[in-house]
Design a protein around this motif. Structure first.
Motif, PDB file in Angstrom:
ATOM      1  N   MET A   1       0.827  -1.201   0.000  1.00 52.79           N
ATOM      2  CA  MET A   1       0.000   0.000   0.000  1.00 52.79           C
ATOM      3  C   MET A   1       0.868   1.261   0.000  1.00 52.79           C
ATOM      4  O   MET A   1       0.356   2.333  -0.166  1.00 52.79           O
ATOM      5  N   LYS A   2       2.159   1.118   0.238  1.00 55.18           N
ATOM      6  CA  LYS A   2       2.989   2.322   0.370  1.00 55.18           C
ATOM      7  C   LYS A   2       3.012   3.092  -0.930  1.00 55.18           C
ATOM      8  O   LYS A   2       3.095   2.523  -2.005  1.00 55.18           O
ATOM      9  N   GLY A   3       2.978   4.454  -0.785  1.00 47.68           N
ATOM     10  CA  GLY A   3       2.962   5.292  -1.969  1.00 47.68           C
ATOM     11  C   GLY A   3       1.853   4.848  -2.905  1.00 47.68           C
ATOM     12  O   GLY A   3       2.053   4.619  -4.073  1.00 47.68           O
ATOM     13  N   HIS A   4       0.628   4.701  -2.345  1.00 53.23           N
ATOM     14  CA  HIS A   4      -0.452   4.037  -3.070  1.00 53.23           C
ATOM     15  C   HIS A   4      -0.983   4.839  -4.247  1.00 53.23           C
ATOM     16  O   HIS A   4      -1.575   4.281  -5.143  1.00 53.23           O
ATOM     17  N   THR A   5      -0.831   6.180  -4.233  1.00 53.85           N
ATOM     18  CA  THR A   5      -1.491   6.968  -5.268  1.00 53.85           C
ATOM     19  C   THR A   5      -0.662   6.948  -6.538  1.00 53.85           C
ATOM     20  O   THR A   5       0.208   7.759  -6.733  1.00 53.85           O
ATOM     21  N   MET A   6      -0.966   5.967  -7.361  1.00 51.30           N
ATOM     22  CA  MET A   6      -0.158   5.789  -8.553  1.00 51.30           C
ATOM     23  C   MET A   6      -0.982   5.982  -9.823  1.00 51.30           C
ATOM     24  O   MET A   6      -0.786   5.298 -10.805  1.00 51.30           O
ATOM     25  N   LEU A   7      -1.925   6.912  -9.757  1.00 46.31           N
ATOM     26  CA  LEU A   7      -2.653   7.245 -10.978  1.00 46.31           C
ATOM     27  C   LEU A   7      -1.685   7.941 -11.918  1.00 46.31           C
ATOM     28  O   LEU A   7      -0.812   8.693 -11.484  1.00 46.31           O
ATOM     29  N   LEU A 143      -7.217  14.397  -8.760  1.00 40.96           N
ATOM     30  CA  LEU A 143      -7.627  13.060  -8.327  1.00 40.96           C
ATOM     31  C   LEU A 143      -6.417  12.181  -8.040  1.00 40.96           C
ATOM     32  O   LEU A 143      -5.487  12.119  -8.842  1.00 40.96           O
ATOM     33  N   SER A 144      -6.457  11.488  -6.880  1.00 41.63           N
ATOM     34  CA  SER A 144      -5.335  10.585  -6.619  1.00 41.63           C
ATOM     35  C   SER A 144      -5.775   9.176  -6.223  1.00 41.63           C
ATOM     36  O   SER A 144      -4.950   8.288  -6.112  1.00 41.63           O
ATOM     37  N   TRP A 145      -7.097   8.954  -6.029  1.00 38.34           N
ATOM     38  CA  TRP A 145      -7.554   7.634  -5.568  1.00 38.34           C
ATOM     39  C   TRP A 145      -9.065   7.607  -5.735  1.00 38.34           C
ATOM     40  O   TRP A 145      -9.713   8.655  -5.622  1.00 38.34           O
ATOM     41  N   VAL A 146      -9.620   6.448  -6.031  1.00 39.13           N
ATOM     42  CA  VAL A 146     -11.079   6.306  -6.048  1.00 39.13           C
ATOM     43  C   VAL A 146     -11.449   5.149  -5.133  1.00 39.13           C
ATOM     44  O   VAL A 146     -10.658   4.223  -4.949  1.00 39.13           O
ATOM     45  N   GLU A 147     -12.642   5.231  -4.539  1.00 41.91           N
ATOM     46  CA  GLU A 147     -13.005   4.231  -3.543  1.00 41.91           C
ATOM     47  C   GLU A 147     -14.481   3.889  -3.661  1.00 41.91           C
ATOM     48  O   GLU A 147     -15.312   4.772  -3.865  1.00 41.91           O
ATOM     49  N   LEU A 148     -14.766   2.610  -3.528  1.00 41.79           N
ATOM     50  CA  LEU A 148     -16.137   2.112  -3.562  1.00 41.79           C
ATOM     51  C   LEU A 148     -16.574   1.688  -2.174  1.00 41.79           C
ATOM     52  O   LEU A 148     -15.917   0.867  -1.537  1.00 41.79           O
ATOM     53  N   TYR A 149     -17.674   2.273  -1.709  1.00 45.41           N
ATOM     54  CA  TYR A 149     -18.358   1.762  -0.525  1.00 45.41           C
ATOM     55  C   TYR A 149     -19.472   0.852  -1.031  1.00 45.41           C
ATOM     56  O   TYR A 149     -20.275   1.273  -1.870  1.00 45.41           O
ATOM     57  N   THR A 150     -19.526  -0.365  -0.540  1.00 50.43           N
ATOM     58  CA  THR A 150     -20.514  -1.311  -1.050  1.00 50.43           C
ATOM     59  C   THR A 150     -21.177  -2.067   0.093  1.00 50.43           C
ATOM     60  O   THR A 150     -20.612  -2.161   1.193  1.00 50.43           O
ATOM     61  N   THR A 151     -22.363  -2.598  -0.171  1.00 46.83           N
ATOM     62  CA  THR A 151     -23.064  -3.403   0.834  1.00 46.83           C
ATOM     63  C   THR A 151     -22.699  -4.881   0.710  1.00 46.83           C
ATOM     64  O   THR A 151     -23.072  -5.688   1.549  1.00 46.83           O
ATOM     65  N   ASP A 152     -21.966  -5.238  -0.364  1.00 52.79           N
ATOM     66  CA  ASP A 152     -21.598  -6.641  -0.573  1.00 52.79           C
ATOM     67  C   ASP A 152     -20.263  -6.694  -1.308  1.00 52.79           C
ATOM     68  O   ASP A 152     -20.211  -6.692  -2.539  1.00 52.79           O
ATOM     69  N   ALA A 153     -19.183  -6.722  -0.535  1.00 54.90           N
ATOM     70  CA  ALA A 153     -17.835  -6.657  -1.129  1.00 54.90           C
ATOM     71  C   ALA A 153     -17.572  -7.829  -2.072  1.00 54.90           C
ATOM     72  O   ALA A 153     -16.980  -7.659  -3.138  1.00 54.90           O
ATOM     73  N   ALA A 154     -18.042  -9.015  -1.696  1.00 54.25           N
ATOM     74  CA  ALA A 154     -17.779 -10.191  -2.539  1.00 54.25           C
ATOM     75  C   ALA A 154     -18.486 -10.062  -3.883  1.00 54.25           C
ATOM     76  O   ALA A 154     -17.905 -10.328  -4.943  1.00 54.25           O
ATOM     77  N   ALA A 155     -19.739  -9.611  -3.864  1.00 55.34           N
ATOM     78  CA  ALA A 155     -20.499  -9.432  -5.110  1.00 55.34           C
ATOM     79  C   ALA A 155     -19.877  -8.330  -5.962  1.00 55.34           C
ATOM     80  O   ALA A 155     -19.779  -8.449  -7.190  1.00 55.34           O
ATOM     81  N   ALA A 191       0.660   0.243  -9.793  1.00 54.21           N
ATOM     82  CA  ALA A 191      -0.405   0.860 -10.596  1.00 54.21           C
ATOM     83  C   ALA A 191      -1.754   0.887  -9.888  1.00 54.21           C
ATOM     84  O   ALA A 191      -2.780   1.111 -10.513  1.00 54.21           O
ATOM     85  N   THR A 192      -1.779   0.677  -8.558  1.00 53.42           N
ATOM     86  CA  THR A 192      -3.065   0.685  -7.855  1.00 53.42           C
ATOM     87  C   THR A 192      -3.775   2.011  -8.044  1.00 53.42           C
ATOM     88  O   THR A 192      -3.150   3.066  -8.078  1.00 53.42           O
ATOM     89  N   HIS A 193      -5.103   1.950  -8.203  1.00 56.70           N
ATOM     90  CA  HIS A 193      -5.856   3.177  -8.487  1.00 56.70           C
ATOM     91  C   HIS A 193      -7.027   3.405  -7.547  1.00 56.70           C
ATOM     92  O   HIS A 193      -7.657   4.443  -7.568  1.00 56.70           O
ATOM     93  N   GLY A 194      -7.338   2.384  -6.727  1.00 57.64           N
ATOM     94  CA  GLY A 194      -8.485   2.572  -5.853  1.00 57.64           C
ATOM     95  C   GLY A 194      -8.675   1.404  -4.917  1.00 57.64           C
ATOM     96  O   GLY A 194      -7.869   0.474  -4.865  1.00 57.64           O
TER      97      GLY A 194
END
Length: 269
Positions: A1-7, A143-155, A191-194
């Motif tokens: 996760m270090k230096g995660h903002t790699m957009l 923009l440096s990161w995008v994130e999803l909040y979800t009710t079902d992570a597996a789905a 290359a992590t983006h979110g």
């Protein structure tokens, strides 16, 4: 996760390549983000139906437009790169998602489509032609990161895997919380983006719903936080340090659109 903002602005399929804000009041939104992040708003002209661009130092960092969909709430929409918007629309439907806005050309800039994933989070895709996407990312004010909040992570993981083939890495943030880090297919850890995470019950009880939100890089988290609240933002998550990631805070803008800010930790952080 270090230096995660790699957009980067070398947009590979599945990477975030555009972002826009749907707002009930363009002038008020332009004034807010100008005060908080230093952006300038540039209208795209009368034929664009009220759409325009947020710019920093003359480079486009995001779009801003009126709410066009029936019953739409003010929100930021994250777009992901696709080489073929029509094929992505088909993949979304096959994976149990919904096509909210069918693929359509935006002048000669590119082709876009908007979707809802099976858990209820909205997102979109951009197939570039004349416009590749945001002109600058991953520096303060962009923009440096995008994130999803979800009710079902597996789905959600299964859905996005079948649509974008993202590679995922699970990080155990606490005994209760697993955070899934996302990166485009065929790329390495750099290359992590979110990320995506399941909304805890407390959030759901408080009215949180599945959604994607942007993180904007800032050079000073606390000063930006003070400006945001001073200009009418509602603070959701006060400034906090996340080990190895940086200092973050999250808000609703004055119209009710969710966004976050981050002062990223350095590569050694």
């Amino acid at each position: 996760m270090k230096g995660h903002t790699m957009l980067t602005t070398t947009y590979v399929p599945g990477a975030p390549n555009w972002l826009d804000l749907g707002s009930p009041d363009i002038d008020a939104s332009a004034a807010f983000y100008s005060a908080v992040l230093g952006w300038e708003y540039q209208s795209a002209g009368p034929e664009a139906g009220g759409y325009g661009f947020f710019q920093q130092d003359g480079k486009t960092v995001a779009g801003l437009g009126p709410l066009t969909e029936e019953g739409a709430s003010p929100s930021w929409t994250v777009y992901f790169h696709t080489p073929d918007a029509d094929a992505t629309a088909q993949a979304v439907e096959q994976a149990g998602g919904t096509v909210r806005v069918a693929p359509a050309d935006v002048f000669t800039y590119g082709r876009m489509a908007a979707f809802t994933d099976p858990t209820g989070a909205d997102f979109a895709v951009w197939q570039p032609r004349d416009t590749g996407g945001m002109e600058v990312v991953a520096v303060p004010g962009t923009l440096s990161w995008v994130e999803l909040y979800t009710t079902d992570a597996a789905a959600a993981k299964a859905f996005y895997d079948s649509v974008f083939s993202w590679q995922t890495t699970d990080v155990q943030m606490s005994p209760e919380l697993t955070y899934t880090v996302l990166r485009p297919s065929g790329t390495g850890e750099e290359a992590t983006h979110g990320g995506l995470m399941q909304l805890p019950q407390a959030n759901l009880d408080a009215g949180s719903t599945p959604e994607w939100h942007p993180y904007f890089e800032v050079s000073e988290c606390d000063a930006t936080l003070a400006r945001a609240t001073e200009h009418g933002a509602i603070l959701l998550i006060p400034a906090m340090d996340v080990e190895g990631i940086g200092r973050i805070a999250m808000f609703l803008d004055p119209a009710g659109a969710l966004f976050a800010i981050i002062k990223s930790a350095g590569p050694s952080g």
